[in-house]
Enzyme design. Structure first.
Site, PDB file in Angstrom:
ATOM      1  N   GLU A 187       0.679  -1.093   0.095  1.00 47.22           N
ATOM      2  CA  GLU A 187       0.029   0.077  -0.122  1.00 47.22           C
ATOM      3  C   GLU A 187       0.752   1.368  -0.194  1.00 47.22           C
ATOM      4  O   GLU A 187       0.611   2.321   0.565  1.00 47.22           O
ATOM      5  CB  GLU A 187      -0.906   0.124   1.184  1.00 47.22           C
ATOM      6  CG  GLU A 187      -1.849  -1.065   1.173  1.00 47.22           C
ATOM      7  CD  GLU A 187      -3.016  -1.172   2.208  1.00 47.22           C
ATOM      8  OE1 GLU A 187      -2.887  -0.285   3.246  1.00 47.22           O
ATOM      9  OE2 GLU A 187      -4.031  -1.682   2.056  1.00 47.22           O
ATOM     10  N   GLU A 256      -6.683  -7.558  -1.337  1.00 47.24           N
ATOM     11  CA  GLU A 256      -7.315  -7.609  -0.351  1.00 47.24           C
ATOM     12  C   GLU A 256      -8.876  -7.377  -0.384  1.00 47.24           C
ATOM     13  O   GLU A 256      -9.400  -6.144  -0.659  1.00 47.24           O
ATOM     14  CB  GLU A 256      -7.002  -6.765   0.639  1.00 47.24           C
ATOM     15  CG  GLU A 256      -5.586  -6.966   1.058  1.00 47.24           C
ATOM     16  CD  GLU A 256      -4.982  -6.052   2.190  1.00 47.24           C
ATOM     17  OE1 GLU A 256      -5.752  -5.340   2.668  1.00 47.24           O
ATOM     18  OE2 GLU A 256      -3.716  -6.093   2.516  1.00 47.24           O
TER      19      GLU A 256
END
Ligand SMILES: *[C@@H]1O[C@H](CO)[C@@H](O)[C@H](O)[C@H]1NC(C)=O
Ligand SMILES: *[C@@H]1O[C@H](CO)[C@@H](O)[C@H](O)[C@H]1NC(C)=O
Length: 730
Positions: A187, A256
């Site tokens: 991320e 995710e």
């Protein structure tokens, strides 16, 4: 070059790989990809994946969890690699027990599943310090996750170590192993954007470094649309149907798909309905999705002090398809298994064609996949959040509930609808196990500044700087002299003590007596104690017990965030006005006496006098409790009901099962959860005004058949006689 490869039906990358394998026969490119699918040993695949983090369960639980994942229709197990667990001090490695990464991967391999290895080594993950060892913060000149030489050296060393280990065990797919892809960083997109040039340089370095390790399988970067070729950028979120990778020849991946959310002490327990999760996945797949991963498929437990800052709870259940204890969370597990079956039945069409999209009516959408070989699969959608609809497709009418997608693997027979659940619900119960526990107590004394193991310094020091996170606890000790002619002594108006702390919790003792407890909120770890304190003429002892509840795991330069009492600390209401205690002499003691005596172990606990019976400490702060018990019969998972306790830590046979904090009641909005809508972790939650976490998982494999030592350290004061053993059943 796109168009000619499109005509041939293969992308440039696949072509390059094929080409390389022709010219250089020693290169076996067993895992590759194009924009539609992963290609493993020549077979095009839509991959169903789920996250199981190995240290969040025990090695004894792994085979069953993996089997349940396989039965649930998964192809891949995804895990992060947890650097701070593997290298607790520089150069001293740990790959034992719950950190036996190789064993975990080999078990996945044995079950016939693949592995997605997210090396990071930054992992976020609601894991202490985002997975970085705390010592890393004290490497001179270091700055995390940017173009910084000491950081890059340390990161490369660890990533190389993991890759070498996987290679030497032949765990990458081209070697015959299960690892089909890896992840570097995590991320990083938003951080790179904030950092500008330094962030870009770091991304370029990280990508080059990773690719240079020559694993033979693709690398991904999640939530980072700047991922340089050949690294695949991927999506994380509750919904990812609209995501597009940064190059047309990369597959559309969802690393995710949040199956729920994590619980924090002080917050309610999030719940994501199975219908909405299935809807979001079906919608992703009908929009060209080639890989999706449930984060989490089994969340597990933040054993020990592994939970991250901002009060992440010990339970990491995540409302995942397999619950914290390893039991099926129904109907979620079964509903997703049925979804995966429907997707697999459609796979031949999905992997080899783009969908033709039509809109037969309001809020209706139809995706049809037709391969050259004749396979046909259709996805029929109703996007209306309130009303069902009748949708006509190829002259057949289909009934669609609101906010749902039907899957027709042969373009005719509806085998699945995301809103129609056919698997059974189950309500897991915590059933008390009979037999009272017989407790003994030991009081943790407030230390004295002249104890030999304290450290005296001028001014207030940052907490982790002193403890290096060896304990949650740091004592700040000082003295204040009060003259006998102070006005407040006669008037009875006690002076006001103010203590400002960066967090996360604080107990204030005046001359050994508890004067107050404060802790941060879920919005901020910062706290201020303000209380009138009973000072006497002469020397008074002020003892502040500052408590860290996990270190931060995310945020810009989180290595610079402070913990503990940084001041100011002031006394108001003296003859002289306000006395500033901030810069005066303070003594420091890291950790509790009970921790240094190892009261959680049999040998340690026999080194002090315990009290029992009528004198057992009750509702007293800073108290150690111990009891022994025999392992309950059967194989149901076990937990400890801590409803009568406040805050602290629990150990079984010397192993920490985590922090307890049932005294922190859940504040938030709870209510009927309507699945038909855009989900957010704030919407669907349960357990308001109750302890955020009441039960604490006690892994069966940590018990002996008899004489198990259970130790609790309680900060606030509680009633241990109400603690009970329970078993979880469905
Ligand atoms: C699927 O991918 C093709 C090729 O990139 C694109 O033209 C099409 O719009 C995509 N369809 C959907 C529904 O995302
Ligand atoms: C951290 O510790 C060092 C000594 O080890 C000290 O010089 C420094 O002032 C401390 N910093 C803070 C912020 O407490």
């Amino acid at each position: 070059m796109g168009s000619i490869w499109k005509m041939l039906g293969i992308s440039g990358l696949v072509f390059t790989v094929l080409f390389l394998s022709l010219v250089c026969s020693s290169v076996r490119a067993d895992v590759s990809y194009d924009d539609k699918a992963f290609i493993i040993n020549g077979k095009r695949r839509i991959l169903v994946s789920g996250s199981i983090h190995y240290p969040r369960s025990t090695p004894e639980m792994w085979p069953d969890l993996i089997q349940k994942a396989k039965d649930g229709g998964l192809d891949v197990i995804q895990t992060y690699v947890f650097w701070n667990g593997h290298e607790p001090s520089p150069g001293k490695y740990n790959f034992e027990g719950r950190f036996d990464l190789v064993k975990f991967i080999k078990l996945v391999h044995q079950s016939g599943l693949y592995v997605h290895l997210r090396i990071g080594p930054y992992v976020c993950a609601e894991w202490n310090f985002g997975g970085f060892p705390v010592w890393l913060k004290y490497v001179p000149g270091i700055e995390f996750r940017t173009d910084n030489q000491p950081f890059k050296v340390a990161m490369q060393r660890f990533v190389q170590k993991i890759v070498d280990m996987m290679k030497s065990e032949s765990l990458f797919e081209p070697q015959g192993g299960p690892i089909i892809m890896s992840q570097i960083e995590n991320e990083y997109g938003p951080v790179e954007w904030e950092l500008g040039a330094a962030g870009k340089a770091y991304t370029a370095w990280a990508a080059k470094m990773a690719v240079g390790l020559d694993t033979g399988v693709p690398w991904i970067m999640c939530k980072q649309d700047t991922a340089p070729d050949p690294i695949i950028d991927t999506c994380n979120g509750f919904y990812c149907e609209g995501f597009r990778p940064n190059k047309p020849y990369k597959p559309k991946m969802w690393t995710e798909a949040w199956s729920g959310w994590y619980t924090q002490f002080g917050g309610p327990v999030p719940h994501r309905p199975a219908e909405d999760l299935a809807f979001s996945v079906a919608r992703f797949v009908q929009n060209n999705g080639s890989f999706f991963n449930y984060y989490m498929y089994h969340g597990g437990t933040n054993f020990g002090r592994n939970a991250a800052g901002l009060f992440v709870a010990t339970s990491y259940d995540y409302d995942a398809p397999i619950d914290e204890y390893g039991l099926l969370n129904e109907p979620k597990w079964g509903h997703l298994r049925d979804l995966h079956k429907a997707i697999k039945q459609s796979e031949a069409a999905l992997v080899s064609s783009y969908p033709t999209v039509t809109w037969p009516g309001k809020n209706q959408e139809v995706h049809v996949f037709r391969s050259k070989s004749g396979a046909c699969a259709a996805f029929l959608s109703n996007y209306d959040r309130t009303y069902p609809t009748k949708l006509t497709f190829r002259n057949i009418q289909y009934d669609l509930p609101p906010w749902s997608i039907s899957i027709l693997p042969d373009c005719k027979t509806e085998v699945y609808n995301t809103a129609r659940i056919s698997s059974m619900s189950s309500q897991a119960k915590m059933v008390p196990i009979s037999g009272d526990l017989s407790w003994q107590s030991y009081n943790e004394q407030t230390p004295s500044a002249d104890d030999s193991d304290t450290l005296a310094m001028d001014g207030l020091w940052e907490q982790i700087n002193v403890t290096r996170d060896s304990s949650d606890y740091l004592w700040y000790l000082t003295e204040v002299g009060i003259a006998s002619d102070e006005g407040f002594l006669k008037s009875g108006q006690w002076p006001l003590l103010t203590v400002m702390s960066a967090g996360h919790a604080l107990h204030v003792f005046i001359n050994g007596l508890l004067s107050g407890t404060v802790y941060g909120s879920l919005d901020s770890t910062k706290l201020t104690y303000g209380g009138n304190v009973d000072l006497r003429a002469g020397i008074n002892k002020i003892s502040l017990l500052s408590v860290a509840v996990g270190l931060p795991n995310a945020g810009m330069h989180y290595e610079r965030w402070n913990t503990g009492v940084l001041g100011p600390v002031t006394l108001q209401g003296l003859n002289e006005g306000t006395r500033d205690l901030t810069k005066q002499r303070w003594s420091y003691k890291a950790g509790l006496k009970g921790e240094s005596l190892s009261l959680d172990t049999v040998s340690g606990s026999s080194s002090v006098e315990w009290i029992e019976g009528l004198l057992l400490a009750q509702k007293q702060p800073l108290t150690w409790y111990k009891t022994t018990f025999d392992a309950p019969e059967g194989s149901d998972p076990l937990a400890i009901d801590m409803i009568s306790m406040g805050k602290g830590e629990i150990w079984i046979n010397g192993q920490s099962i985590g922090r307890h904090w049932p005294g922190y009641k859940a504040k938030g909005s709870c209510g009927e959860c309507n699945y038909a809508g855009t989900f957010s972790e704030k919407k669907c939650q349960r357990g308001c005004d109750q302890p955020s976490q009441r039960w604490y998982h006690l892994p069966r494999s940590w018990l002996k058949s008899s004489g198990n030592l259970l130790v609790v350290f309680e900060e606030w004061g509680g009633d241990p006689t109400q603690i009970s053993l329970v078993k979880r059943t469905t």
